[in-house]
Write a protein that holds these residues in place. Structure first.
Motif, PDB file in Angstrom:
ATOM      1  N   GLU A  82       0.867  -1.178   0.000  1.00 33.22           N
ATOM      2  CA  GLU A  82       0.000   0.000   0.000  1.00 33.22           C
ATOM      3  C   GLU A  82       0.909   1.235   0.000  1.00 33.22           C
ATOM      4  O   GLU A  82       1.491   1.572   1.032  1.00 33.22           O
ATOM      5  CB  GLU A  82      -0.933   0.011   1.220  1.00 33.22           C
ATOM      6  N   ILE A  83       1.012   1.922  -1.134  1.00 33.52           N
ATOM      7  CA  ILE A  83       1.840   3.120  -1.234  1.00 33.52           C
ATOM      8  C   ILE A  83       1.102   4.293  -0.591  1.00 33.52           C
ATOM      9  O   ILE A  83      -0.107   4.452  -0.788  1.00 33.52           O
ATOM     10  CB  ILE A  83       2.202   3.426  -2.708  1.00 33.52           C
ATOM     11  N   GLU A  84       1.831   5.121   0.178  1.00 29.67           N
ATOM     12  CA  GLU A  84       1.156   6.200   0.906  1.00 29.67           C
ATOM     13  C   GLU A  84       2.037   7.437   1.038  1.00 29.67           C
ATOM     14  O   GLU A  84       3.265   7.339   1.154  1.00 29.67           O
ATOM     15  CB  GLU A  84       0.755   5.725   2.310  1.00 29.67           C
ATOM     16  N   LEU A  85       1.391   8.596   1.050  1.00 22.11           N
ATOM     17  CA  LEU A  85       2.033   9.835   1.471  1.00 22.11           C
ATOM     18  C   LEU A  85       2.134   9.824   2.992  1.00 22.11           C
ATOM     19  O   LEU A  85       1.154   9.563   3.687  1.00 22.11           O
ATOM     20  CB  LEU A  85       1.213  11.040   1.023  1.00 22.11           C
ATOM     21  N   VAL A  86       3.335  10.110   3.497  1.00 22.35           N
ATOM     22  CA  VAL A  86       3.547  10.169   4.940  1.00 22.35           C
ATOM     23  C   VAL A  86       3.775  11.623   5.350  1.00 22.35           C
ATOM     24  O   VAL A  86       4.569  12.335   4.736  1.00 22.35           O
ATOM     25  CB  VAL A  86       4.758   9.316   5.360  1.00 22.35           C
ATOM     26  N   VAL A  87       3.064  12.042   6.386  1.00 26.49           N
ATOM     27  CA  VAL A  87       3.207  13.390   6.933  1.00 26.49           C
ATOM     28  C   VAL A  87       4.015  13.307   8.221  1.00 26.49           C
ATOM     29  O   VAL A  87       3.701  12.493   9.104  1.00 26.49           O
ATOM     30  CB  VAL A  87       1.826  14.014   7.220  1.00 26.49           C
ATOM     31  N   ALA A  88       5.048  14.135   8.330  1.00 22.74           N
ATOM     32  CA  ALA A  88       5.884  14.181   9.526  1.00 22.74           C
ATOM     33  C   ALA A  88       5.513  15.419  10.343  1.00 22.74           C
ATOM     34  O   ALA A  88       5.583  16.547   9.846  1.00 22.74           O
ATOM     35  CB  ALA A  88       7.358  14.219   9.135  1.00 22.74           C
ATOM     36  N   ILE A  89       5.109  15.188  11.589  1.00 24.95           N
ATOM     37  CA  ILE A  89       4.668  16.281  12.455  1.00 24.95           C
ATOM     38  C   ILE A  89       5.874  16.900  13.176  1.00 24.95           C
ATOM     39  O   ILE A  89       6.660  16.194  13.809  1.00 24.95           O
ATOM     40  CB  ILE A  89       3.642  15.782  13.494  1.00 24.95           C
ATOM     41  N   GLY A  90       5.998  18.218  13.070  1.00 30.84           N
ATOM     42  CA  GLY A  90       7.097  18.916  13.710  1.00 30.84           C
ATOM     43  C   GLY A  90       6.695  19.673  14.959  1.00 30.84           C
ATOM     44  O   GLY A  90       7.501  19.914  15.846  1.00 30.84           O
ATOM     45  N   ARG A  94      -3.238  19.470  20.335  1.00 32.73           N
ATOM     46  CA  ARG A  94      -4.529  18.790  20.460  1.00 32.73           C
ATOM     47  C   ARG A  94      -5.605  19.689  19.867  1.00 32.73           C
ATOM     48  O   ARG A  94      -5.517  20.919  19.947  1.00 32.73           O
ATOM     49  CB  ARG A  94      -4.818  18.493  21.933  1.00 32.73           C
ATOM     50  N   ASN A  95      -6.612  19.053  19.237  1.00 31.32           N
ATOM     51  CA  ASN A  95      -7.740  19.796  18.650  1.00 31.32           C
ATOM     52  C   ASN A  95      -7.249  20.856  17.666  1.00 31.32           C
ATOM     53  O   ASN A  95      -7.677  22.019  17.690  1.00 31.32           O
ATOM     54  CB  ASN A  95      -8.595  20.430  19.747  1.00 31.32           C
ATOM     55  N   ILE A  96      -6.356  20.436  16.796  1.00 36.09           N
ATOM     56  CA  ILE A  96      -5.811  21.326  15.762  1.00 36.09           C
ATOM     57  C   ILE A  96      -6.869  21.513  14.673  1.00 36.09           C
ATOM     58  O   ILE A  96      -7.416  20.536  14.161  1.00 36.09           O
ATOM     59  CB  ILE A  96      -4.532  20.735  15.161  1.00 36.09           C
ATOM     60  N   LYS A  97      -7.162  22.739  14.315  1.00 32.55           N
ATOM     61  CA  LYS A  97      -8.109  23.009  13.243  1.00 32.55           C
ATOM     62  C   LYS A  97      -7.434  22.776  11.884  1.00 32.55           C
ATOM     63  O   LYS A  97      -6.235  23.021  11.724  1.00 32.55           O
ATOM     64  CB  LYS A  97      -8.637  24.432  13.327  1.00 32.55           C
ATOM     65  N   ALA A  98      -8.234  22.340  10.917  1.00 30.50           N
ATOM     66  CA  ALA A  98      -7.694  22.078   9.585  1.00 30.50           C
ATOM     67  C   ALA A  98      -6.991  23.311   9.030  1.00 30.50           C
ATOM     68  O   ALA A  98      -5.947  23.201   8.367  1.00 30.50           O
ATOM     69  CB  ALA A  98      -8.813  21.617   8.650  1.00 30.50           C
ATOM     70  N   ILE A 184      -5.409  15.675  10.065  1.00 34.36           N
ATOM     71  CA  ILE A 184      -4.765  16.182  11.274  1.00 34.36           C
ATOM     72  C   ILE A 184      -5.805  16.700  12.257  1.00 34.36           C
ATOM     73  O   ILE A 184      -5.701  16.480  13.477  1.00 34.36           O
ATOM     74  CB  ILE A 184      -3.737  17.260  10.907  1.00 34.36           C
ATOM     75  N   GLU A 185      -6.852  17.357  11.760  1.00 29.89           N
ATOM     76  CA  GLU A 185      -7.907  17.844  12.646  1.00 29.89           C
ATOM     77  C   GLU A 185      -8.585  16.691  13.373  1.00 29.89           C
ATOM     78  O   GLU A 185      -8.759  16.725  14.605  1.00 29.89           O
ATOM     79  CB  GLU A 185      -8.932  18.649  11.858  1.00 29.89           C
ATOM     80  N   HIS A 186      -8.980  15.654  12.627  1.00 31.42           N
ATOM     81  CA  HIS A 186      -9.648  14.509  13.239  1.00 31.42           C
ATOM     82  C   HIS A 186      -8.716  13.764  14.187  1.00 31.42           C
ATOM     83  O   HIS A 186      -9.110  13.377  15.299  1.00 31.42           O
ATOM     84  CB  HIS A 186     -10.156  13.558  12.151  1.00 31.42           C
ATOM     85  N   LEU A 187      -7.483  13.548  13.748  1.00 35.22           N
ATOM     86  CA  LEU A 187      -6.532  12.764  14.541  1.00 35.22           C
ATOM     87  C   LEU A 187      -6.202  13.463  15.854  1.00 35.22           C
ATOM     88  O   LEU A 187      -6.167  12.829  16.925  1.00 35.22           O
ATOM     89  CB  LEU A 187      -5.259  12.549  13.719  1.00 35.22           C
ATOM     90  N   SER A 188      -6.013  14.781  15.802  1.00 37.11           N
ATOM     91  CA  SER A 188      -5.626  15.516  16.999  1.00 37.11           C
ATOM     92  C   SER A 188      -6.783  15.699  17.980  1.00 37.11           C
ATOM     93  O   SER A 188      -6.579  16.124  19.119  1.00 37.11           O
ATOM     94  CB  SER A 188      -5.046  16.885  16.617  1.00 37.11           C
ATOM     95  N   ALA A 190      -8.476  13.047  18.807  1.00 34.31           N
ATOM     96  CA  ALA A 190      -8.452  11.766  19.513  1.00 34.31           C
ATOM     97  C   ALA A 190      -7.168  11.552  20.304  1.00 34.31           C
ATOM     98  O   ALA A 190      -7.184  10.908  21.354  1.00 34.31           O
ATOM     99  CB  ALA A 190      -8.632  10.624  18.509  1.00 34.31           C
ATOM    100  N   TRP A 191      -6.057  12.063  19.783  1.00 36.92           N
ATOM    101  CA  TRP A 191      -4.760  11.961  20.445  1.00 36.92           C
ATOM    102  C   TRP A 191      -4.081  13.326  20.409  1.00 36.92           C
ATOM    103  O   TRP A 191      -4.242  14.075  19.446  1.00 36.92           O
ATOM    104  CB  TRP A 191      -3.829  10.979  19.719  1.00 36.92           C
ATOM    105  N   GLU A 192      -3.304  13.629  21.400  1.00 39.28           N
ATOM    106  CA  GLU A 192      -2.472  14.824  21.335  1.00 39.28           C
ATOM    107  C   GLU A 192      -1.258  14.507  20.477  1.00 39.28           C
ATOM    108  O   GLU A 192      -0.429  13.660  20.849  1.00 39.28           O
ATOM    109  CB  GLU A 192      -2.028  15.269  22.726  1.00 39.28           C
TER     110      GLU A 192
END
Length: 231
Positions: A82-90, A94-98, A184-188, A190-192
């Motif tokens: 499964e080829i995917e774009l990976v995003v690296a968080i710097g 929490r609760n980051i808006k899009a 990122i909005e949805h993920l943040s 649920a998790w910080e």
């Protein structure tokens, strides 16, 4: 501080144009995030995003210009790419808006979410967690991280995978059901999110089995490529 045994070294990924490496905290993965892939897996529509995790030490880190090696895993007769774009968080949060999501992105990479499909399907049928199908050793090959400022228009980039020189997957990142910012909005919520988190954003259609000896060549325009030999 004393430990009862020596702790493992920090898992890290090279960064293009830098001698510094990106230390990895967690690996989040988004399920069924391209419509055509959802259809080939028997689903339709824009369902709410859902996530699963892989351990940081599941990464197979491949340097630029090199071909990595991934051993064919145990217990499976149906290993899928499964080829995917990976995003690296710097920058975490929490609760980051899009609308603010891009401020938290360090860079992007090409990744593979390797899947023991037969084990995953068995777990689905039994209503059990499918970590055994997704979060196994060396299940997350990744290439170098390209800093966001150097990545170009990655959100409209072609994404493709060839196996032994033949096309298997070919699409465009713009076809994500949930965009990088929305993810990122949805993920943040649920998790910080933490600096060092990686987000595998989902795969387009064309997933299929690979066998020992196969050469996988994944690429995303502006991010270079990722080569893995199954051994």
């Amino acid at each position: 501080m004393n430990f009862v045994f020596n702790p493992p070294a920090t898992v890290s990924v090279p960064v293009l144009g830098s001698s510094a490496r990106f230390p990895v905290h967690r690996i989040y993965c988004v399920g069924r995030n391209y419509e055509e892939h959802a259809k080939e897996m028997g689903f339709t529509g824009r369902e709410p995003p859902f996530f699963f995790l892989k351990p940081a030490d599941a990464l197979v880190v491949v340097n630029a210009g090199e071909t990595g090696a991934m051993p064919y895993p145990s217990l499976t007769q149906n290993l899928h790419h499964e080829i995917e774009l990976v995003v690296a968080i710097g920058t975490g949060g929490r609760n980051i808006k899009a609308a603010d999501a891009y401020q938290h992105i360090f860079g992007f990479a090409v990744g593979l979410d390797m899947t023991r499909r037969d084990l995953q399907n068995d777990m689905k049928k039994q209503g059990r967690p499918w970590c055994i199908g997704k979060a196994f050793d060396q299940s997350a090959p990744i290439g170098p991280i390209t800093p966001a400022a150097l990545a170009g228009d990655v959100h409209h980039a072609e994404i493709a995978l060839q196996v032994n020189g033949a096309d298997r997957q070919r699409s465009n990142v713009s076809k994500l059901i949930w965009s990088v910012a929305e993810t990122i909005e949805h993920l943040s919520a649920a998790w910080e999110l933490q600096p060092g988190d990686l987000i595998y954003t989902g795969t387009p259609e064309g997933v299929a089995a690979v066998v020992r000896g196969d050469l996988l060549e994944g690429a995303i325009a502006g991010l270079g490529d990722l080569k893995i030999r199954i051994s």
